[in-house]
Design an enzyme around this catalytic site. Structure first.
Site, short mmCIF file in Angstrom:
data_model
loop_
_atom_site.label_atom_id
_atom_site.label_comp_id
_atom_site.label_asym_id
_atom_site.label_seq_id
_atom_site.Cartn_x
_atom_site.Cartn_y
_atom_site.Cartn_z
N ASP A 202 40.36 43.39 24.84
CA ASP A 202 40.15 41.94 23.90
C ASP A 202 39.37 41.41 24.27
O ASP A 202 38.49 40.71 24.05
CB ASP A 202 41.45 41.06 25.16
CG ASP A 202 42.34 40.07 24.49
OD1 ASP A 202 42.90 39.39 24.96
OD2 ASP A 202 42.27 39.94 23.37
N ASN B 197 36.04 36.08 29.88
CA ASN B 197 34.74 37.50 30.34
C ASN B 197 35.88 37.83 31.88
O ASN B 197 35.79 39.00 32.01
CB ASN B 197 33.56 37.11 31.62
CG ASN B 197 33.88 35.65 32.73
OD1 ASN B 197 34.84 35.20 32.16
ND2 ASN B 197 32.70 36.04 33.96
N GLU C 81 34.62 25.31 37.40
CA GLU C 81 33.18 26.49 38.15
C GLU C 81 32.65 26.68 37.21
O GLU C 81 33.16 27.84 35.53
CB GLU C 81 34.20 27.86 37.92
CG GLU C 81 35.26 27.87 39.03
CD GLU C 81 34.58 27.78 40.46
OE1 GLU C 81 35.01 28.36 41.74
OE2 GLU C 81 33.94 28.74 40.52
N CYS D 163 29.37 34.66 35.15
CA CYS D 163 28.96 33.80 36.19
C CYS D 163 27.82 33.62 36.70
O CYS D 163 26.09 33.05 36.53
CB CYS D 163 29.37 32.42 36.00
SG CYS D 163 31.01 33.30 37.14
N GLU E 44 37.00 27.65 44.41
CA GLU E 44 37.98 28.78 44.45
C GLU E 44 38.17 29.37 45.66
O GLU E 44 36.81 30.25 46.20
CB GLU E 44 38.37 30.04 43.21
CG GLU E 44 38.21 28.73 41.63
CD GLU E 44 38.17 29.03 40.22
OE1 GLU E 44 39.47 28.81 39.99
OE2 GLU E 44 38.17 29.53 40.58
#
Ligand code: TXE
Length: 490
Positions: free
Chosen positions: A96, A155, A252, A286, A464
């Site tokens: 994917d 990602n 985020e 990121c 997180e």
């Protein structure tokens, strides 16, 4: 990968089972390495979102009443199931996302399982405080928010779904999750795993689709909190969409993080950090340290060592365990990254490694770009200021600590930063001055679940992982206990 793993149609997962969406609309999910269609994905309708929210609300009423330890057991079992299916899920994630199988096998699923295990332990420890008030007293209760929405990026689809759902569920919430439309597969599998681990039907529902489904969730009056992973622009939209119903929001978002190499740094480690911080997951991370500031005294030596190691990196079939750099997520993203590389050349930066699409043999069917290094960069160049989200590193010189700190902070972003030096005091002094939520000393891009992760400035809100995430999935209730009579003036 076994056929049983790869569905031909990706459906919604509501109320503990896969159900057909009602929009009648589907879109393909494509393998970025081959361009082949993997499956058709059903776009959720507004009615599907309503059904998912209602089903989660029902599950929430049951789940919130369980002792934390009981919730923890379900999470622990789900973690066990994730680990048992590590390789199978990793192969699905590679199909994917186009990322190398070596990464997915070692990190993606395992990080998700680590997160579930961590919050499985935390679930039984949630507590309020007792506050002595003399005769009377008070206490606080740490309570769940209710039904949370999670919206993922492409990602790290499975890891992001775990990083959001594990703390949410551990705290007694239910969740409706929408993965990025480009990577729907592994989140659907996670929903099945939660159900198999004994989660009440509807506790973790998955709705599939594009930004319209994300909008529906972030505006929905039945949703108490929304947590997004995505680009900064989307973050601003989600916050605005959530404002009418005053939802709790965690964001985020993107970054353009600095990685600083002082003259006394261990250059081998600094080069490793720069490679990890720019080419892992073909640069689609990121927190990547894409602005690499190197002290003038060691710039030449650092660059020589770097280029020697970049030259050995293998761009290739993501299913090959020897591949270091896989395929970018889509044809659109490929065009965006190649556009930035061209922009860098036009603005006068010098390509010292890579700089091209890879089209050899079968790779021509996919979206592959060489690990690219630009030298002779200046702070005002587009490739130095904007998030590229691809395998593109920019090298910048510096000679003075104050100067490099000022330049490192000269960005609207504030997600991450890294410092390489053998001088302990300098390391902590510089980290203290850097505008970033997540920082590293003498390493880069290592994210243990025990450590809070997140950004400042335009890189996001909230955190997180770690104990910090509990604050973002609970609310506090104060209780005053009167031990005497009520004194009233009338
Ligand atoms: O993001 P997008 P992408 C960042 C990374 C990069 C971006 C790449 O830095 O900038 O994410 O991911 C949904 N209302 N991070 O392209 O386009 C959309 O359907 C509601 C940061 O996927 O922002 C998708 O599911 N939802 C990060 C999701 O938002 C909307 C880690 C993200 O899409 C919407 C990984 C809308 N108006 C990537 N528009 C970190 N900091 O942890 C889109 N969506």
């Amino acid at each position: 990968m076994s056929d049983s793993t790869m569905p031909t149609t990706v459906r919604q997962f509501i109320g503990g089972r896969a159900v057909d969406g009602t929009s009648g609309e589907t879109f393909p999910t494509v393998n970025p390495a081959t361009g082949e269609v993997l499956a058709d994905v059903q776009q959720a309708s507004a009615a599907d979102v309503d059904a998912a929210v209602a089903s989660s609300r029902q599950a929430f009423e049951e789940w919130r009443e369980l002792p934390g330890a009981a919730r923890g057991r379900v999470l622990m079992d789900a973690a066990r199931l994730l680990r048992a299916r590590n390789d199978e899920l990793a192969a699905l994630e590679v199909a994917d996302t186009g990322k190398p199988i070596a990464e997915a096998i070692a990190v993606d699923v395992a990080s998700g399982a680590d997160c579930l295990e961590y919050y499985a332990g935390v679930a039984a420890t949630l507590h309020g405080q007792h506050i002595d008030l003399g005769g009377s007293w008070g206490y606080t209760r740490r309570e769940p928010l209710g039904v949370c929405a999670g919206i993922g990026a492409w990602n790290y689809p499975l890891q992001i779904a775990c990083w959001k759902s594990a703390p949410a569920l551990a705290c007694g919430n239910a969740m409706v999750f929408k993965p990025a439309e480009l990577t729907p597969l592994t989140t659907a599998a996670l929903a099945g795993i939660y159900a198999e681990a004994g989660a009440p039907a509807g506790l973790f529902n998955v709705v599939q689709g594009d930004h319209r489904v994300g909008q529906a969730l972030s505006r929905h009056s039945g949703i108490d909190k929304v947590s997004l992973t995505g680009e900064a622009g989307t973050g601003r939209k989600v916050m605005a969409q959530a404002a009418d119903t005053l939802k709790h929001v965690t964001l985020e978002l993107g970054g353009k993080s600095p990685l600083i190499v002082f003259a006394d740094a261990h250059l081998g480690n600094a080069v490793s950090g720069a490679l990890l911080g720019n080419f892992y997951t073909q640069g689609e991370v990121c927190s990547n340290g894409t602005r690499v500031f190197v002290h003038g005294d060691v710039k030449a030596e650092f660059t020589a060592l770097l280029l020697e190691r970049v030259a050995k990196m293998v761009v290739g079939d993501p299913t090959d365990p020897n591949t270091d750099v896989g395929a970018l997520i889509s044809a659109d993203h490929l065009a965006k990254v190649l556009g930035y590389i061209e922009r860098g050349r036009v603005e006068g930066a010098r390509v010292v490694a890579g700089g091209n699409r890879v089209t050899t043999g079968a790779l021509g069917n996919g979206y592959f770009v060489q690990p690219t290094v630009f030298d002779d960069c200046t702070d005002d160049m587009t490739i130095v200021r904007e998030e590229i989200f691809g395998p593109v590193m920019t090298l910048l010189d510096f000679d003075d600590e104050d100067d490099v700190v000022t330049r490192a902070n000269d960005t609207p972003y504030g997600l991450a930063a890294g410092v390489f030096t053998r001088d302990l005091q300098r390391a902590h002094r510089v980290v203290r001055r850097l505008d970033a939520g997540t920082t590293w000393i003498n390493t880069y891009n290592i994210t243990p679940i025990e450590l809070p992760f997140g950004g400042v400035k335009q890189s996001g809100l909230g955190r997180e992982n770690g104990a910090a995430a509990i604050e973002h999935y609970t609310r506090l209730k104060s209780v005053y206990v009167e031990m005497g009579d009520v004194e009233a003036p009338y």
